[in-house]
Scaffold this active site. Structure first.
Site, PDB file in Angstrom:
ATOM      1  N   GLY A 156      71.064  44.954  -1.722  1.00 47.30           N
ATOM      2  CA  GLY A 156      71.884  45.652  -0.992  1.00 47.30           C
ATOM      3  C   GLY A 156      71.735  47.231  -1.036  1.00 47.30           C
ATOM      4  O   GLY A 156      70.943  47.504  -1.624  1.00 47.30           O
ATOM      5  N   ALA A 157      72.410  47.849  -0.140  1.00 48.17           N
ATOM      6  CA  ALA A 157      72.277  49.250  -0.165  1.00 48.17           C
ATOM      7  C   ALA A 157      72.554  49.777  -1.341  1.00 48.17           C
ATOM      8  O   ALA A 157      73.600  49.485  -2.061  1.00 48.17           O
ATOM      9  CB  ALA A 157      73.059  49.885   1.095  1.00 48.17           C
ATOM     10  N   GLY A 171      69.525  49.500  -6.364  1.00 46.31           N
ATOM     11  CA  GLY A 171      68.512  49.889  -7.333  1.00 46.31           C
ATOM     12  C   GLY A 171      67.317  49.335  -7.118  1.00 46.31           C
ATOM     13  O   GLY A 171      66.512  49.181  -8.014  1.00 46.31           O
ATOM     14  N   LYS A 172      67.242  48.543  -6.131  1.00 43.16           N
ATOM     15  CA  LYS A 172      65.967  47.623  -5.568  1.00 43.16           C
ATOM     16  C   LYS A 172      64.746  48.424  -5.644  1.00 43.16           C
ATOM     17  O   LYS A 172      63.911  48.124  -6.165  1.00 43.16           O
ATOM     18  CB  LYS A 172      66.139  47.004  -4.342  1.00 43.16           C
ATOM     19  N   SER A 173      64.886  49.804  -5.072  1.00 46.60           N
ATOM     20  CA  SER A 173      63.687  50.758  -4.868  1.00 46.60           C
ATOM     21  C   SER A 173      63.316  51.068  -6.289  1.00 46.60           C
ATOM     22  O   SER A 173      61.977  50.979  -6.570  1.00 46.60           O
ATOM     23  CB  SER A 173      63.982  51.840  -4.191  1.00 46.60           C
ATOM     24  N   HIS A 215      63.563  59.802  -2.961  1.00 47.11           N
ATOM     25  CA  HIS A 215      62.528  58.555  -3.172  1.00 47.11           C
ATOM     26  C   HIS A 215      61.198  59.518  -3.628  1.00 47.11           C
ATOM     27  O   HIS A 215      60.478  58.927  -4.329  1.00 47.11           O
ATOM     28  CB  HIS A 215      62.353  57.908  -1.872  1.00 47.11           C
TER      29      HIS A 215
END
Length: 174
Positions: free
Chosen positions: A8-9, A12-14, A48
């Site tokens: 989800g937003a 921590g996926k990135s 990022h």
């Protein structure tokens, strides 16, 4: 190996996907584009960029499927498919068009993932948006449905699928 990282937003996926890039030869495919006047989104993009090691190559303002069809590095990280889908819908002016309008673009991406060289590493980051309420507006439903179907197709192709929730990675497919 092909890896799909879902979450989800602000899950921590990135960050998790970036930590998977242990190779020195990494190409980061940045799918986000700054929106004129949107300083919040520009700040998000800047954060990022700051996290990326200086030796990584960055490809932005390019179509992810084009990069995947001819990978320039041993490891390719695409972050993320949600912004790729948004720009694909925008470019095709498909937000109010009949469903299926962007099927050729989706199939091109899927084919590029399917034929990605097995000697390389592919890491795809994508939002998981199907766990909430049904969006009130057509555009929200269209995005949710398209990304959900794309995620399902890519999960079947990838050797590894991880869901990141609250910064914690959960292995869905080893």
């Amino acid at each position: 190996m092909r890896t799909l990282v879902l979450g989800g937003a602000r899950s921590g996926k990135s960050v998790f996907a970036e930590e998977l890039c242990t190779d020195e030869d990494v190409c980061y495919v940045a799918t986000a584009r700054p929106w004129p006047g949107d300083t919040d989104f520009s700040h998000r993009i800047t954060e990022h960029v700051k996290r990326r090691p200086a030796h990584w190559t960055t490809e932005d303002q390019v179509d992810a499927a084009t990069v995947l069809a001819n990978p320039p590095c041993r490891t390719v990280l695409v972050d993320d498919l949600g912004t790729w889908l948004t720009h694909t819908l925008d470019d095709a002016q498909a937000w109010d068009a009949p469903r299926g309008t962007i099927a050729p673009q989706l199939q091109r991406l899927i084919a590029a993932v399917d034929s990605f060289p097995v000697s390389n590493n592919l890491i795809l980051v994508s939002p998981e948006v199907g766990m909430g309420v049904i969006p009130e507006h057509r555009s929200g439903r269209l995005f949710r449905d398209e990304i959900g179907a794309l995620n399902g197709t890519l999960a079947a192709l990838c050797e590894r699928v991880t869901l990141v929730v609250a910064g914690i990675p959960l292995t869905l497919k080893p």
